[in-house]
Design an enzyme around this catalytic site. Structure first.
Site, mmCIF file in Angstrom:
data_model
loop_
_atom_site.group_PDB
_atom_site.id
_atom_site.type_symbol
_atom_site.label_atom_id
_atom_site.label_comp_id
_atom_site.label_asym_id
_atom_site.label_seq_id
_atom_site.Cartn_x
_atom_site.Cartn_y
_atom_site.Cartn_z
ATOM 1 N N ASP A 9 3.612 2.685 0.039
ATOM 2 C CA ASP A 9 2.957 2.796 1.329
ATOM 3 C C ASP A 9 1.759 1.832 1.276
ATOM 4 O O ASP A 9 1.360 1.390 0.190
ATOM 5 C CB ASP A 9 2.494 4.240 1.540
ATOM 6 C CG ASP A 9 1.714 4.429 2.832
ATOM 7 O OD1 ASP A 9 2.054 3.799 3.840
ATOM 8 O OD2 ASP A 9 0.744 5.211 2.819
ATOM 9 N N MET A 10 1.175 1.503 2.428
ATOM 10 C CA MET A 10 0.025 0.596 2.419
ATOM 11 C C MET A 10 -1.286 1.330 2.694
ATOM 12 O O MET A 10 -2.181 1.361 1.850
ATOM 13 C CB MET A 10 0.221 -0.527 3.437
ATOM 14 C CG MET A 10 -0.853 -1.624 3.342
ATOM 15 S SD MET A 10 -0.578 -3.018 4.469
ATOM 16 C CE MET A 10 -1.184 -2.308 6.017
ATOM 17 N N ASP A 11 -1.396 1.943 3.875
ATOM 18 C CA ASP A 11 -2.651 2.604 4.250
ATOM 19 C C ASP A 11 -2.876 3.842 3.399
ATOM 20 O O ASP A 11 -2.043 4.754 3.365
ATOM 21 C CB ASP A 11 -2.620 2.991 5.734
ATOM 22 C CG ASP A 11 -2.595 1.769 6.637
ATOM 23 O OD1 ASP A 11 -3.671 1.227 6.910
ATOM 24 O OD2 ASP A 11 -1.492 1.358 7.051
ATOM 25 N N SER A 108 5.440 0.881 5.539
ATOM 26 C CA SER A 108 4.137 1.189 6.127
ATOM 27 C C SER A 108 4.249 1.624 7.579
ATOM 28 O O SER A 108 5.132 1.184 8.313
ATOM 29 C CB SER A 108 3.223 -0.042 6.036
ATOM 30 O OG SER A 108 2.002 0.186 6.696
ATOM 31 N N LYS A 141 7.192 8.141 10.082
ATOM 32 C CA LYS A 141 7.090 9.213 9.099
ATOM 33 C C LYS A 141 6.623 10.490 9.809
ATOM 34 O O LYS A 141 5.832 10.403 10.736
ATOM 35 C CB LYS A 141 6.087 8.817 8.005
ATOM 36 C CG LYS A 141 6.441 7.506 7.279
ATOM 37 C CD LYS A 141 5.319 7.060 6.360
ATOM 38 C CE LYS A 141 5.608 5.704 5.734
ATOM 39 N NZ LYS A 141 4.526 5.230 4.860
ATOM 40 N N ASP A 166 0.433 8.779 0.005
ATOM 41 C CA ASP A 166 -0.819 9.540 -0.025
ATOM 42 C C ASP A 166 -0.884 10.660 0.998
ATOM 43 O O ASP A 166 -1.557 11.661 0.780
ATOM 44 C CB ASP A 166 -2.015 8.603 0.214
ATOM 45 C CG ASP A 166 -2.034 8.035 1.622
ATOM 46 O OD1 ASP A 166 -3.041 8.212 2.334
ATOM 47 O OD2 ASP A 166 -1.042 7.409 2.028
#
Length: 216
Positions: A9-11, A108, A141, A166
């Site tokens: 994931d990115m954020d 993402s 998501k 996260d």
């Protein structure tokens, strides 16, 4: 068969951006006469661009159509990232470390324009074999669509992937895709206990992402 790919994931995993998203969207909602709610940011974590822009317009009362909301907010976020990309400690090193052993994917909820900007400014644009935004799939998501599509583009079975997530919706998404799951929860936006219990391993930050953690 063992682990064939790692999907990030990115954020909240590579960049400390959730507070930036919250600030930008909160200020935008206020400016447009909407009503920000205490749980608005948590609700939007994992939503696709189409989903969160509709949420701002329909649920929070922003006086703009959803497509305009999306364009405005993305422009504001791009301006923030142009000045500073809030990389988390050890993020670049963790990506490079994993790239030595596996194919990498990025799944993402950020729009593609922001993903490209972050990867370019962080020097990681060449590290990922498959990069996908939830705006490019059917559902955001916690649906598994983005993870399943990344695995397909990498040419690997989802069960042979390790995902690093996260948030509550992100953890549910990767788990629903059938991937081995590593949770790297952020203390300012912690996932629910139920979502965290889905993880095969929990780390305090992406700097702790070693080959041993990836493979279990």
């Amino acid at each position: 068969m063992g682990i064939a790919a790692v999907v990030f994931d990115m954020d909240g995993v590579l960049i400390d951006s959730e507070s930036v998203w919250e600030q930008v969207r909160h200020e935008y909602v206020d400016l447009k006469g909407g009503r920000w709610q205490p749980d608005s940011q948590v609700k939007m974590m994992g939503m696709s661009t189409l989903e969160w822009s509709a949420y701002l317009a329909d649920d929070l009362g922003v006086a703009e159509p959803a497509d305009q909301v999306a364009a405005d907010v993305i422009d504001l976020m791009a301006d923030k990232y142009a000045h500073h990309v809030p990389l988390l400690p050890g993020a670049v090193e963790a990506v490079r470390r994993c790239a030595e052993s596996w194919q990498l994917g990025l799944a993402s909820s950020s729009p593609a324009t922001l993903i490209d900007l972050v990867l370019a400014k962080s020097g990681l644009i060449d590290a990922f074999a498959a990069v996908l935004s939830t705006e490019e799939v059917g559902r955001g998501k916690p649906a598994p669509d983005v993870y399943l599509t990344v695995a397909q583009r990498l040419g690997v079975d989802p069960k042979d992937c390790t995902a690093v997530e996260d948030s509550t919706n992100g953890l549910r998404s990767a788990h629903a895709a059938g991937m081995r799951l590593i949770a790297a929860p952020r203390p300012d936006f912690p996932p629910s206990r139920e979502a965290l219990a889905l993880a095969d391993a929990v780390i305090d930050g992406v700097d702790q992402l070693t080959t041993e953690v990836v493979t279990g």
